[in-house]
Design a protein around this motif. Structure first.
Motif, short mmCIF file in Angstrom:
data_model
loop_
_atom_site.label_atom_id
_atom_site.label_comp_id
_atom_site.label_asym_id
_atom_site.label_seq_id
_atom_site.Cartn_x
_atom_site.Cartn_y
_atom_site.Cartn_z
N GLU A 257 0.83 -1.20 0.00
CA GLU A 257 0.00 0.00 0.00
C GLU A 257 0.87 1.26 0.00
O GLU A 257 1.83 1.37 0.75
CB GLU A 257 -0.93 0.01 1.22
N ARG A 258 0.51 2.18 -0.88
CA ARG A 258 1.22 3.46 -0.99
C ARG A 258 0.25 4.55 -0.49
O ARG A 258 -0.88 4.64 -0.96
CB ARG A 258 1.61 3.76 -2.43
N GLU A 259 0.74 5.38 0.40
CA GLU A 259 -0.13 6.43 0.94
C GLU A 259 -0.24 7.58 -0.05
O GLU A 259 0.70 7.91 -0.76
CB GLU A 259 0.41 6.95 2.27
N GLY A 260 -1.41 8.18 -0.09
CA GLY A 260 -1.63 9.34 -0.94
C GLY A 260 -2.62 10.29 -0.28
O GLY A 260 -3.09 10.06 0.83
N LYS A 261 -2.94 11.37 -1.00
CA LYS A 261 -3.88 12.37 -0.51
C LYS A 261 -4.86 12.73 -1.62
O LYS A 261 -4.52 12.75 -2.80
CB LYS A 261 -3.14 13.66 -0.09
N ILE A 262 -6.10 13.02 -1.23
CA ILE A 262 -7.08 13.50 -2.19
C ILE A 262 -6.75 14.94 -2.55
O ILE A 262 -6.62 15.80 -1.67
CB ILE A 262 -8.51 13.40 -1.62
N THR A 280 -2.90 12.49 -5.21
CA THR A 280 -1.45 12.33 -5.30
C THR A 280 -1.08 11.03 -4.61
O THR A 280 -1.86 10.49 -3.81
CB THR A 280 -0.73 13.50 -4.61
N VAL A 281 0.09 10.50 -4.90
CA VAL A 281 0.51 9.24 -4.28
C VAL A 281 2.02 9.23 -4.12
O VAL A 281 2.76 9.76 -4.96
CB VAL A 281 0.04 8.03 -5.13
#
Length: 376
Positions: A257-262, A280-281
């Motif tokens: 799992e790669r963290e990202g933001k809306i 973004t990721v």
């Protein structure tokens, strides 16, 4: 209204249902003969511990799983074209080739650019003469040796040449000609075509020797860094998303799992009933444009009316709760359920249950009582 409930359960279901909720698949068939209420005798109620509650305001959230693709940023994808007509030449572009920002990747022949450079250099020379004349007339005007009319004419000539230099210079710079180094000894016949940013050649549309018109696409360049995720979200979940909210994405080839933001929420729905979010990721090492991704998103907590999940009874693809009408009588009410979290289930049609006593312990015992009454 009489309800026939054909239940596929174990013979000991009545005993188990008193202590633990079980999912029961049923088929419902209805006749208009009497109301749907289930009645107990006082003696029967003594054998079943029925506990009621009312709607409660809770802050609930849930995690949803959505799908989408990796996507280039708009500024990292460009079709390069020319501002003028000409013959395309000296290109060695190949698809997949890495080019750097400002690199000359081809040239364009057009004899008109010779005239524009000539006009620019002549305008610069005239501007110097006009400036000197204006300054001389200004000095003479101080002593009344030159009239105001002559001074104004000199000023007009000076300003006119300045405007012409600015106009022609801007045109030449837009075409890629460096006016800082342009002089009568290095007038160019060909225009350089430069890479707008560092990236890879994705597609070449023309070949050497082709005569092209302005705005004809020559090649496409992409920069695969800083990819975005374009994810589809159901309409019902969109109100619980917000910008900068965290997401966790993975690909079919890599389940890490790669963290990202809306980054952006588009609430305009597709024909299938989805909204789209752009995210973004981090950790994009093995990502390429157009890859399929799966992402998990925890929806923002929100206040809603809810009941204990044990109060919900499901049959015939519908959800119900039993409402206590009096000490021995109970009535099923259909509900639309929402978020389920921490033992509570949100009720979307809460207005139907305000100020009602809802059975949350041994609701299935009431269901069984209704079945027994029907069979009798």
């Amino acid at each position: 209204m009489k309800t026939y409930l054909y239940l596929s359960i174990f013979s000991a279901f009545a005993l188990v249902a008193c202590n633990k909720q079980a999912e029961v698949k049923t088929e419902v068939e209805t006749e208009q003969t009497h109301d749907e209420v289930v009645r107990f005798t006082p003696e029967q109620l003594k054998q079943v511990e029925i506990v009621t509650t009312s709607l409660q305001e809770k802050e609930l959230s849930k995690t949803i799983t959505v799908n989408g693709i990796t996507k280039l940023k708009p500024e990292n994808e460009m079709e390069v074209s020319s501002l003028i007509d000409g013959q395309f030449k000296n290109s060695k572009l190949l698809e997949g080739m890495l080019v750097t920002k400002g690199q000359v990747v081809a040239q364009l022949d057009n004899l008109e650019i010779l005239d524009w450079q000539e006009q620019y250099l002549v305008a610069k020379a005239k501007h110097q003469v006009a400036k000197a004349d204006y300054e001389r007339q200004a000095e003479l005007n101080k002593t009344q040796s030159a009239s105001n009319k002559v001074l104004q004419q000199a000023k007009f000539e000076y300003k006119q040449q300045a405007i012409l230099i600015q106009t022609l210079g801007s045109k030449l710079q837009a075409l890629g000609i460096n006016i800082q180094t342009l002089n009568e000894n290095n007038i160019q016949r060909s225009l350089p075509i430069r890479a707008p940013f560092t990236g890879y050649i994705d597609q070449v549309m023309v070949t050497n020797g082709t005569y092209i018109t302005s705005n004809t696409p020559l090649f496409k360049i992409i920069n695969a860094k800083d990819l975005l995720l374009q994810l589809k979200v159901y309409e019902a979940d969109l109100p619980f998303l917000k910008v900068d909210q965290s997401i966790f994405a993975s690909t079919n080839n890599n389940k890490t799992e790669r963290e990202g933001k809306i980054a952006f929420i588009n609430t305009q729905l597709t024909p299938e009933g989805y909204g789209e979010i752009i995210c973004t990721v981090q950790n994009q090492t093995d990502l390429t444009p157009g890859m399929y991704v799966t992402a998990k998103i925890e929806l923002a907590k929100h206040k809603t009316y809810a009941v204990p999940t044990d109060a919900i009874i499901s049959f015939a693809d519908r959800d119900y709760v039993f409402v206590q009408e009096n000490e021995t009588t109970f009535k099923p009410v259909e509900v639309q359920i929402g978020v389920i979290e921490n033992g509570f289930t949100a009720i979307q049609n809460a207005a139907d249950l305000l100020d009602k006593q809802i059975v949350y312990k041994n609701a299935y015992a009431i269901l069984m009582q209704g079945k027994n009454l029907d069979e009798e």
